[in-house]
Design a protein around this motif. Structure first.
Motif, PDB file in Angstrom:
ATOM      1  N   ASP A 106      -3.653   1.706   1.861  1.00  0.00           N
ATOM      2  CA  ASP A 106      -3.015   2.407   0.755  1.00  0.00           C
ATOM      3  C   ASP A 106      -2.095   3.477   1.352  1.00  0.00           C
ATOM      4  O   ASP A 106      -2.326   4.678   1.206  1.00  0.00           O
ATOM      5  N   PRO A 107      -1.025   3.051   2.024  1.00  0.00           N
ATOM      6  CA  PRO A 107      -0.248   4.000   2.832  1.00  0.00           C
ATOM      7  C   PRO A 107       0.395   5.121   2.044  1.00  0.00           C
ATOM      8  O   PRO A 107       0.608   6.210   2.580  1.00  0.00           O
ATOM      9  N   TYR A 108       0.698   4.879   0.779  1.00  0.00           N
ATOM     10  CA  TYR A 108       1.387   5.926   0.019  1.00  0.00           C
ATOM     11  C   TYR A 108       0.461   7.093  -0.311  1.00  0.00           C
ATOM     12  O   TYR A 108       0.938   8.123  -0.818  1.00  0.00           O
ATOM     13  N   MET A 109      -0.809   6.986   0.000  1.00  0.00           N
ATOM     14  CA  MET A 109      -1.696   8.158  -0.137  1.00  0.00           C
ATOM     15  C   MET A 109      -1.214   9.291   0.762  1.00  0.00           C
ATOM     16  O   MET A 109      -1.493  10.463   0.517  1.00  0.00           O
ATOM     17  N   MET A 110      -0.436   8.945   1.801  1.00  0.00           N
ATOM     18  CA  MET A 110       0.080   9.968   2.714  1.00  0.00           C
ATOM     19  C   MET A 110       1.251  10.744   2.132  1.00  0.00           C
ATOM     20  O   MET A 110       1.685  11.741   2.718  1.00  0.00           O
ATOM     21  N   LEU A 114       9.964  10.655  -0.130  1.00  0.00           N
ATOM     22  CA  LEU A 114      10.594   9.429  -0.597  1.00  0.00           C
ATOM     23  C   LEU A 114       9.708   8.736  -1.622  1.00  0.00           C
ATOM     24  O   LEU A 114       8.484   8.723  -1.489  1.00  0.00           O
ATOM     25  N   SER A 115      10.320   8.161  -2.623  1.00  0.00           N
ATOM     26  CA  SER A 115       9.574   7.304  -3.540  1.00  0.00           C
ATOM     27  C   SER A 115       9.233   6.012  -2.823  1.00  0.00           C
ATOM     28  O   SER A 115       9.766   5.705  -1.744  1.00  0.00           O
ATOM     29  N   ARG A 116       8.353   5.230  -3.410  1.00  0.00           N
ATOM     30  CA  ARG A 116       8.017   3.936  -2.821  1.00  0.00           C
ATOM     31  C   ARG A 116       9.268   3.070  -2.674  1.00  0.00           C
ATOM     32  O   ARG A 116       9.473   2.422  -1.636  1.00  0.00           O
ATOM     33  N   ALA A 117      10.087   3.048  -3.700  1.00  0.00           N
ATOM     34  CA  ALA A 117      11.310   2.239  -3.647  1.00  0.00           C
ATOM     35  C   ALA A 117      12.252   2.726  -2.561  1.00  0.00           C
ATOM     36  O   ALA A 117      12.891   1.927  -1.858  1.00  0.00           O
TER      37      ALA A 117
END
Length: 324
Positions: free
Chosen positions: A230-234, A249-252
């Motif tokens: 769940d890399p976006y937890m960072m 940065l957003s995911r997109a």
């Protein structure tokens, strides 16, 4: 270099493609390579020290037990620009034990001390140790403090403690990451007893709330599988743990910045799935997460696939996910 939050070295996972991707999400997290053995560096045909300049701060984790070989590899690491060299005293696999390194070295603290000193004698960057709280039946707090005390006397003042002991026989490496009991209090007590040392804890940490709780007792936290799956937890690490309020940065936007990276990788003879496999969890918890994973899994490995696979996968998501 602050070690408040780091991503654990993980074999087959934390390669240079993952680290470039992770750096887009967090500017501050300390990133670690996979464990690289001294034998691979000295005798291997590939370049086992390659990394992207964008990865800084980045640490090389070494596996080995020969002081001279470790010193040689540490010197190479410094020349290549790594910010830290870390000695693996935590991996319990049979292959690692047969090479006399990893967790079995906890039983030889004097040898670990010699290894640390040999590396420190030839480099100016930090030399650190990642260890367990014990091995097999040698799992008392006294065993751990004897190890930490001996190694710190040799000059090591930065330790990451995986808060599980390792069973050297009878459990697989995967089972050793899940079955032995997590005892975070052991790491807390080490910090209380060795206040002058920088102590981080690793093992089973999944949320930033847990990170913040550990940081009330320790200098740093190291997150492994959760930061990969769940890399976006960072994305919240910089603001919450470092006080860095710059926009993230957003995911997109992460996807968009990975496209030129993937183009360069393919132009140099690589395959798309070498990179995209690390991005499967980017939309975890968002509408379309399964579609994102499926699209990349079904298409990125195909011969001739180009970097457009990322923009196509993004376009397949619901509008809410594309804007996330």
């Amino acid at each position: 270099m602050k070690r408040t939050f780091s991503v654990a070295p993980m074999l087959d996972w934390t390669d240079r493609h993952y680290r470039f991707f992770a750096r887009l999400i967090s500017r501050q997290a300390l990133l670690y390579t996979e464990m690289v053995t001294t034998g691979a560096i000295i005798h291997g045909k590939g370049d086992y020290l390659a990394f992207n300049e964008e990865e800084h701060p980045v640490a090389l984790q070494l596996g080995g037990s020969n002081p001279a070989d470790l010193a040689h590899c540490a010197k190479l690491a410094q020349q290549r620009g790594y910010d830290e060299v870390n000695l693996n005293v935590g991996c319990p696999s049979d292959r690692v034990q047969n090479g006399r390194f990893g967790a079995c070295l906890m039983a030889e603290p004097q040898l670990v001390a010699e290894c640390v000193k040999a590396m420190q004698d030839v480099v100016d960057i930090p030399v650190t140790v990642k260890t367990r709280i014990g091995i097999d039946e040698q799992d008392s707090y006294g065993f751990l403090t004897d190890f930490v005390g001996t190694v710190s006397d040799a000059g090591c003042d930065i330790f990451t403690i995986h808060a599980r002991k390792a069973w050297l026989q009878g459990l697989s490496p995967k089972e050793n990451r899940e079955i032995p009991e997590l005892i975070y209090e052991r790491a807390y007590q080490v910090k209380r007893d060795f206040a002058q040392l920088n102590i981080s804890v690793n093992g089973g940490i999944k949320t930033l709330e847990e990170c913040e709780a550990h940081l009330e007792h320790l200098d740093g936290v190291m997150v492994g599988r959760e930061a990969y799956q769940d890399p976006y937890m960072m994305a919240a690490v910089d603001a919450r743990l470092y006080g860095d309020d710059r926009p993230v940065l957003s995911r997109a936007e992460v996807v968009e910045q990975m496209i030129p990276y993937l183009e360069r990788h393919i132009a140099n003879g690589g395959r798309a799935n070498h990179v995209t496999r690390h991005m499967l969890g980017l939309f975890n918890g968002m509408p379309g997460a399964r579609q994102w994973r499926r699209y990349l899994a079904q298409n990125a490995h195909l011969p001739g696939t180009g970097a457009e696979v990322l923009s196509q996968a993004l376009a397949s998501l619901p509008a809410a996910a594309q804007a996330a």
